[in-house]
Design an enzyme around this catalytic site. Structure first.
Site, PDB file in Angstrom:
ATOM      1  CE  LYS A 196      -4.311  -1.931   1.678  1.00  0.00           C
ATOM      2  NZ  LYS A 196      -5.368  -1.954   2.687  1.00  0.00           N
ATOM      3  CE  LYS A 234      -5.394  -9.217  -2.075  1.00  0.00           C
ATOM      4  NZ  LYS A 234      -6.808  -9.080  -1.811  1.00  0.00           N
ATOM      5  CE  LYS A 293     -13.251  -5.019  -0.980  1.00  0.00           C
ATOM      6  NZ  LYS A 293     -13.013  -4.545   0.377  1.00  0.00           N
TER       7      LYS A 293
END
Ligand code: ADP
Ligand code: TRP
Length: 350
Positions: free
Chosen positions: A136, A217, A220
């Site tokens: 992130k 993966k 969202k």
């Protein structure tokens, strides 16, 4: 590993068994309200939530991790809508306020309070190792906030506060669970036996891959590769038709060499309770196009009831909110008792 008997997302046909036995083992899990749920969220987490609830074996707690979700850039009005939408997702998928405690994390101050106490026994080095933090930090380099860093400590608080033994999640969360166990051990050693060390529970599909890039993966944060639970049949068909595979022509299950095809076979398998190899055998001699066509039909049918229920629920959002408000009151009682115990242990009260 859990194998579900249910045949659709909201699965009325499933065994809705409620036992009279006392459910002593606590189970906790949550999802962030940060966008529409995809089939990875479902097969890695939400489907398992419903199966575990229906097993009647656990005292289930499922919450909306809204405090976690503000570590990423967000819009205030949109956040409120996302919380309501995820609440509707939970209910449409089959979570039932009569069988599980359903609540919103930010409604319960004890989560943040326990997080602070736990943060004082959390080694910086452990947080620096977290893959999700590293990922992130690259993805949102304009906003590397301290919350992104201490995120796993709040997650530990979410779990330890309710004495959970079992935490159903996708495999990207296992590192956070390991930290939760470490913190429980450290706290117990320093202040006396207070917390239970929880274990993660994975499904057979703990990592569904992106349709656009089968080496990543499904997430969202990369909506291009997602198959959303409320996608309409036409969108499902188009997305699966475009899913990246390879240039071979035969159908075989080989996750190493043919990850795109393997991902499609795994999704098919999870929705039919077959093994991916058995699905590949079923499609022996058929084309990729045929597999994709059948998979699109399967997904569209599987989530038809979910889509309809979600639409109905969102047509009366205040009813959805009321269910979670009531659940939050229930959760608050348990959380307050535990945080009082923690404060006593630390020496804040007699
Ligand atoms: P995302 O990464 O898409 O934002 P979340 O972090 O909100 O998803 O994850 C919610 C739950 O879904 C977690 O238990 C997580 O482990 C699980 N999960 C997320 N993505 C996947 C995936 N691609 N495959 C399996 N499980 C997943
Ligand atoms: N970190 C989880 C995710 O991104 C969400 C979450 C927050 C969670 N607190 C939790 C999951 C406690 C299980 C238990 O998906």
């Amino acid at each position: 590993m859990i194998h579900s008997p249910s045949s659709s997302a909201s699965g009325r046909s499933a065994t809705s068994r409620t036992t009279s036995r006392a459910k002593t083992s606590v189970l906790v899990s949550g999802i962030q309200p940060s966008g529409r749920l995809h089939i990875g969220n479902y097969l890695g987490a939400l489907k398992n939530f419903v199966d575990l609830q229906r097993s009647g074996e656990y005292q289930c707690h499922f919450f909306i991790a809204d405090l976690h979700s503000i570590t990423e850039p967000f819009d205030l009005r949109e956040k409120h809508r996302q919380i309501t939408e995820l609440s509707a997702d939970y209910l449409a998928a089959g979570l039932d306020p009569k069988q599980s405690v359903l609540y919103v994390q930010s409604h319960i101050p004890a989560h943040s309070e326990l997080m602070w106490i736990l943060s004082t026994i959390t080694p910086m080095g452990e947080l620096q190792r977290m893959t999700q933090f590293k990922d992130k930090s690259v993805r949102q380099e304009e906003n590397i906030n301290a919350g992104l860093f201490t995120y796993p400590v709040l997650m530990a608080a979410d779990i330890l506060l309710y004495g959970a033994r079992t935490v159903p999640v996708g495999d990207d969360q296992l590192q956070h669970l390991e930290l939760t166990r470490t913190l429980a051990r450290k706290f117990n050693a320093k202040f006396g036996e207070t917390f239970i060390e929880p274990k993660g529970l994975l499904t057979k599909t703990p990592r569904v891959m992106s349709l656009k890039d089968p080496l990543k993966k499904m997430s969202k944060s990369q909506p291009e590769g997602c198959l959303f639970l409320d996608d309409e049949p036409e969108a499902i068909k188009a997305k699966i038709a475009r899913a990246v595979t390879d240039s071979e022509t035969t159908i075989a299950y080989d996750p190493e060499k043919r990850p795109g095809l393997a991902n499609l076979l795994e999704i098919y398998a999870a929705l039919t309770h077959l093994e991916p190899r058995a699905v590949a055998a079923e499609f022996d001699g058929e084309s990729y196009a045929e597999l994709k066509r059948k998979l699109a039909g399967l997904v569209a049918g599987y989530f038809a009831e979910f889509r309809a229920k979600k639409r109905t629920l969102l047509s009366a959002p205040s009813k959805v909110t009321a269910i979670f408000d009531k659940g939050s009151k229930k959760a608050t009682k348990a959380a307050e008792a535990k945080i009082a115990e923690v404060k006593r242990r630390v020496g804040f009260s007699a």
